[in-house]
Write a protein that holds these residues in place. Structure first.
Motif, short mmCIF file in Angstrom:
data_model
loop_
_atom_site.label_atom_id
_atom_site.label_comp_id
_atom_site.label_asym_id
_atom_site.label_seq_id
_atom_site.Cartn_x
_atom_site.Cartn_y
_atom_site.Cartn_z
N SER A 99 0.81 -1.22 0.00
CA SER A 99 0.00 0.00 0.00
C SER A 99 0.85 1.27 0.00
CB SER A 99 -0.92 0.01 1.22
OG SER A 99 -0.17 -0.01 2.42
N ARG A 100 2.15 1.16 0.33
CA ARG A 100 3.01 2.35 0.45
C ARG A 100 3.70 2.73 -0.85
NH1 ARG A 100 6.66 -0.48 4.80
NH2 ARG A 100 6.41 -2.03 3.13
N ILE A 101 3.61 1.87 -1.86
CA ILE A 101 4.39 2.05 -3.08
C ILE A 101 3.45 2.20 -4.28
CG2 ILE A 101 6.17 1.05 -4.57
CD1 ILE A 101 7.15 -0.51 -2.15
N ARG A 102 3.75 3.14 -5.16
CA ARG A 102 2.94 3.32 -6.36
C ARG A 102 2.93 2.05 -7.20
NH1 ARG A 102 1.78 8.83 -7.06
NH2 ARG A 102 3.18 10.21 -5.90
N LEU A 103 1.81 1.81 -7.87
CA LEU A 103 1.65 0.57 -8.62
C LEU A 103 2.66 0.45 -9.76
CD1 LEU A 103 -2.21 0.37 -8.66
CD2 LEU A 103 -0.69 -1.35 -7.72
N GLY A 104 2.98 1.57 -10.41
CA GLY A 104 3.94 1.52 -11.50
C GLY A 104 5.28 0.97 -11.04
N THR A 105 5.72 1.40 -9.87
CA THR A 105 6.99 0.90 -9.33
C THR A 105 6.89 -0.60 -9.04
OG1 THR A 105 7.49 3.05 -8.37
CG2 THR A 105 8.65 1.15 -7.46
N GLN A 106 5.77 -1.02 -8.45
CA GLN A 106 5.62 -2.44 -8.12
C GLN A 106 5.58 -3.31 -9.37
OE1 GLN A 106 3.05 -3.44 -4.69
NE2 GLN A 106 2.48 -1.28 -4.62
N ILE A 107 4.88 -2.82 -10.40
CA ILE A 107 4.77 -3.61 -11.63
C ILE A 107 6.12 -3.71 -12.33
CG2 ILE A 107 3.70 -3.77 -13.90
CD1 ILE A 107 1.35 -2.11 -12.72
N THR A 108 6.78 -2.57 -12.54
CA THR A 108 8.03 -2.58 -13.31
C THR A 108 9.15 -3.29 -12.57
OG1 THR A 108 8.55 -0.35 -12.48
CG2 THR A 108 7.45 -0.51 -14.63
N GLU A 109 9.21 -3.13 -11.24
CA GLU A 109 10.25 -3.83 -10.48
C GLU A 109 10.05 -5.33 -10.55
OE1 GLU A 109 13.10 -2.66 -8.93
OE2 GLU A 109 12.53 -0.93 -10.15
N THR A 110 8.80 -5.77 -10.53
CA THR A 110 8.52 -7.21 -10.65
C THR A 110 8.99 -7.72 -12.01
OG1 THR A 110 6.62 -7.07 -9.18
CG2 THR A 110 6.73 -8.97 -10.64
N LEU A 111 8.68 -6.99 -13.08
CA LEU A 111 9.08 -7.42 -14.41
C LEU A 111 10.59 -7.38 -14.59
CD1 LEU A 111 6.34 -5.67 -16.61
CD2 LEU A 111 6.33 -7.95 -15.58
N ARG A 112 11.24 -6.39 -14.01
CA ARG A 112 12.71 -6.31 -14.11
C ARG A 112 13.37 -7.47 -13.35
NH1 ARG A 112 15.10 -0.76 -12.41
NH2 ARG A 112 16.94 -1.82 -13.23
N LEU A 113 12.86 -7.75 -12.15
CA LEU A 113 13.45 -8.81 -11.33
C LEU A 113 13.24 -10.18 -11.94
CD1 LEU A 113 14.77 -9.74 -8.65
CD2 LEU A 113 12.48 -9.78 -7.65
N ARG A 114 12.02 -10.45 -12.40
CA ARG A 114 11.69 -11.79 -12.88
C ARG A 114 12.13 -12.05 -14.32
NH1 ARG A 114 11.41 -14.56 -8.36
NH2 ARG A 114 9.80 -13.80 -6.94
N LEU A 115 12.12 -10.99 -15.14
CA LEU A 115 12.40 -11.18 -16.56
C LEU A 115 13.74 -10.58 -17.00
CD1 LEU A 115 8.86 -10.43 -18.06
CD2 LEU A 115 9.84 -12.65 -17.42
N GLY A 116 14.40 -9.87 -16.09
CA GLY A 116 15.68 -9.28 -16.43
C GLY A 116 15.60 -8.16 -17.44
N LEU A 117 14.53 -7.36 -17.38
CA LEU A 117 14.32 -6.29 -18.36
C LEU A 117 14.95 -4.99 -17.91
CD1 LEU A 117 10.53 -6.90 -19.15
CD2 LEU A 117 12.52 -7.85 -20.35
N SER A 118 15.21 -4.13 -18.87
CA SER A 118 15.65 -2.77 -18.57
C SER A 118 14.46 -1.97 -18.06
CB SER A 118 16.22 -2.11 -19.82
OG SER A 118 15.17 -1.87 -20.76
#
Length: 263
Positions: A99-118
């Motif tokens: 609840s403390r973090i904007r959704l954009g940050t949560q979505i993109t960080e998940t994709l970067r961590l799991r998929l190794g994306l820029s």
């Protein structure tokens, strides 16, 4: 292949939550699971995901995903499989996000961590997937905090992340419960399209969804699988008390014809 082999889960004081659960789920298959509240459906998903509460323990059986014994993994090893091997659509989407973090940050960080994306590629993929789940105002969604969106919108955000990660197996816990009719139909279409790449275990009381998507539906009572068949078979020839009541509730009375009179 996702294989659940004679799995039993008990509470710390010896109360059985799951009793000798056995089934398999392959790529290209959607397997349904239904049953009354408290019958053990969510406990089963938590067992597969490796997130059982400390008050519960798996006392017997194995859970294999592509021949990896999930029950033998540490919590850290299990977490590494989440997202790309095992995907989860929660029943309560409000609990799926910080609840403390904007959704954009949560979505993109998940994709970067799991998929190794820029960062740039992750952001573009996030926008594409949000659009695919009928969240076209991606800028507003990504700048919002979870509390600023409805439950149905958060459910679609969770599904957008999942579709981007393309996991081998998807565990969907009442995925249509927070959605209106239009977005429910959209989700069912997305799951139908996803099944070409994933095996899906769908927990639901949505009979129309189970009929449309699942070749086989299992019924759970008191922590055990008590019936199995197509949704049509279970509705026409239910054997157990709960299934009979479930089928009876589905049978709608015939609508009377309206007689219009002009004055």
């Amino acid at each position: 292949m996702l294989e659940v082999q004679n799995v039993s889960v008990f509470t710390g004081n010896g109360l059985p939550l799951l009793r000798n659960i056995t089934f398999s789920l392959g790529p290209g298959e959607i397997l349904g699971l239904t049953g009354e509240s408290g019958s053990g459906k969510t406990t089963l998903i938590k067992s597969i995901m490796g997130i059982l509460p400390k008050s519960c323990r798996l006392v017997s059986g194995k859970i294999l995903a592509n021949n990896i014994d999930l029950t033998a993994l540490t919590s850290g090893e299990h977490r590494k499989l989440c997202g790309t091997h095992l995907g989860f659509v929660p029943q309560s989407p409000m609990t799926a996000f910080d609840s403390r973090i904007r959704l954009g940050t949560q979505i993109t960080e998940t994709l970067r961590l799991r998929l190794g994306l820029s960062p740039t590629t992750a952001t573009e993929l996030a926008r594409q997937q949000l659009f695919a789940v009928n969240l076209s105002d991606s800028t507003r969604i990504m700048e919002s905090y979870p509390s600023q969106l409805s439950g149905g919108m958060l459910q679609r955000v969770a599904i957008a992340i999942l579709m981007a990660l393309q996991p081998s197996y998807i565990l969907a816990d009442e995925p249509t419960s927070a959605l209106d009719t239009v977005n429910r139909d959209l989700l069912l279409n997305l799951l139908q399209n996803q099944v070409s790449r994933s095996g899906i275990l769908m927990i639901s009381h949505d009979i129309a969804a189970l009929k449309a998507l699942c070749k086989t539906v299992m019924v759970m009572e008191n922590g055990a699988i008590t019936e199995k068949g197509s949704m049509e078979q279970l509705l026409l020839s239910p054997c157990r008390k709960w299934t009979k009541e479930f089928a009876a509730a589905y049978r709608l009375p015939e609508k009377e014809d309206w007689l219009w009179t002009e004055y």
